[in-house]
Design a protein around this motif. Structure first.
Motif, PDB file in Angstrom:
ATOM      1  N   VAL A  75       0.844  -1.206   0.000  1.00 30.21           N
ATOM      2  CA  VAL A  75       0.000   0.000   0.000  1.00 30.21           C
ATOM      3  C   VAL A  75       0.874   1.250   0.000  1.00 30.21           C
ATOM      4  CG1 VAL A  75      -1.619   1.356   1.389  1.00 30.21           C
ATOM      5  CG2 VAL A  75      -2.015  -1.094   1.047  1.00 30.21           C
ATOM      6  N   LEU A  76       1.890   1.278   0.843  1.00 30.90           N
ATOM      7  CA  LEU A  76       2.733   2.475   0.921  1.00 30.90           C
ATOM      8  C   LEU A  76       3.574   2.650  -0.340  1.00 30.90           C
ATOM      9  CD1 LEU A  76       3.697   2.456   4.696  1.00 30.90           C
ATOM     10  CD2 LEU A  76       2.059   3.934   3.514  1.00 30.90           C
ATOM     11  N   PRO A  84       1.149   6.982 -13.538  1.00 32.23           N
ATOM     12  CA  PRO A  84      -0.062   6.153 -13.575  1.00 32.23           C
ATOM     13  C   PRO A  84       0.192   4.669 -13.839  1.00 32.23           C
ATOM     14  CG  PRO A  84      -0.417   8.188 -14.778  1.00 32.23           C
ATOM     15  CD  PRO A  84       1.046   8.138 -14.431  1.00 32.23           C
ATOM     16  N   GLU A  85       1.120   4.338 -14.703  1.00 34.55           N
ATOM     17  CA  GLU A  85       1.393   2.921 -14.985  1.00 34.55           C
ATOM     18  C   GLU A  85       2.044   2.236 -13.789  1.00 34.55           C
ATOM     19  OE1 GLU A  85       0.362   0.976 -17.526  1.00 34.55           O
ATOM     20  OE2 GLU A  85      -0.772   2.779 -18.044  1.00 34.55           O
ATOM     21  N   LEU A  91      -0.964  -1.084  -7.409  1.00 32.33           N
ATOM     22  CA  LEU A  91      -2.310  -1.385  -6.938  1.00 32.33           C
ATOM     23  C   LEU A  91      -2.714  -2.825  -7.251  1.00 32.33           C
ATOM     24  CD1 LEU A  91      -4.105   1.984  -7.735  1.00 32.33           C
ATOM     25  CD2 LEU A  91      -3.517   1.057  -5.462  1.00 32.33           C
ATOM     26  N   VAL A  92      -2.250  -3.343  -8.384  1.00 32.92           N
ATOM     27  CA  VAL A  92      -2.479  -4.764  -8.682  1.00 32.92           C
ATOM     28  C   VAL A  92      -1.795  -5.617  -7.617  1.00 32.92           C
ATOM     29  CG1 VAL A  92      -1.929  -6.634 -10.298  1.00 32.92           C
ATOM     30  CG2 VAL A  92      -2.902  -4.492 -11.148  1.00 32.92           C
ATOM     31  N   VAL A  97      -2.023  -9.205  -2.920  1.00 36.07           N
ATOM     32  CA  VAL A  97      -1.677  -9.547  -1.536  1.00 36.07           C
ATOM     33  C   VAL A  97      -2.943  -9.657  -0.692  1.00 36.07           C
ATOM     34  CG1 VAL A  97      -0.544  -8.705   0.577  1.00 36.07           C
ATOM     35  CG2 VAL A  97       0.679  -8.648  -1.605  1.00 36.07           C
ATOM     36  N   ALA A  98      -3.877  -8.725  -0.870  1.00 29.07           N
ATOM     37  CA  ALA A  98      -5.127  -8.794  -0.111  1.00 29.07           C
ATOM     38  C   ALA A  98      -5.878 -10.085  -0.427  1.00 29.07           C
ATOM     39  CB  ALA A  98      -5.995  -7.573  -0.403  1.00 29.07           C
ATOM     40  N   ALA A  99      -5.919 -10.461  -1.700  1.00 30.20           N
ATOM     41  CA  ALA A  99      -6.596 -11.707  -2.085  1.00 30.20           C
ATOM     42  C   ALA A  99      -5.902 -12.917  -1.461  1.00 30.20           C
ATOM     43  CB  ALA A  99      -6.636 -11.839  -3.606  1.00 30.20           C
TER      44      ALA A  99
END
Length: 115
Positions: A75-76, A84-85, A91-92, A97-99
């Motif tokens: 996240v950090l 943006p890329e 973010l992916v 990681v969250a998944a």
């Protein structure tokens, strides 16, 4: 089944998690509509990202690594991006990681251990 299938040792688990995430995304659109808001990220976040990387590495080396370490580092790192890329890539990684953390919770609930 191979370890590289994304199912984290539980057949079908990745598809289930991604379906839940898709459902949540749809619910967000119902609640909030399309949101075109600023990213709020950039190089000002680099120092915090570097500290998180150091903390994650130290926790790994000390045998105390947690999912919190890994997710907060990702996240950090995203917060530190203004391209943006590169932000999209980060973010992916946050989402992945969250998944995987969700899958780890499901594995624990099922009483499964890594082999």
């Amino acid at each position: 089944m191979t370890a590289a299938d994304g199912d984290f040792g539980m057949p079908g688990s990745l598809a289930r998690v991604l379906a839940e995430i898709g459902g949540e995304r749809a619910a967000q659109d119902v609640r909030w509509g399309i949101q075109d808001i600023a990213d709020g990220t950039g190089p000002d976040g680099a120092a915090a990202a570097d500290r998180a990387k150091d903390e994650t590495a130290a926790a790994f080396a000390g045998g105390t690594l947690t999912w919190r370490h890994i997710l907060i580092e990702e996240v950090l790192e995203a917060f530190a991006e203004d391209d943006p890329e590169a932000l999209r890539t980060e973010l992916v990684q946050v989402a992945a990681v969250a998944a995987k953390w969700i899958q780890a919770l499901d594995r624990r609930r099922a009483g499964l251990r890594a082999s």
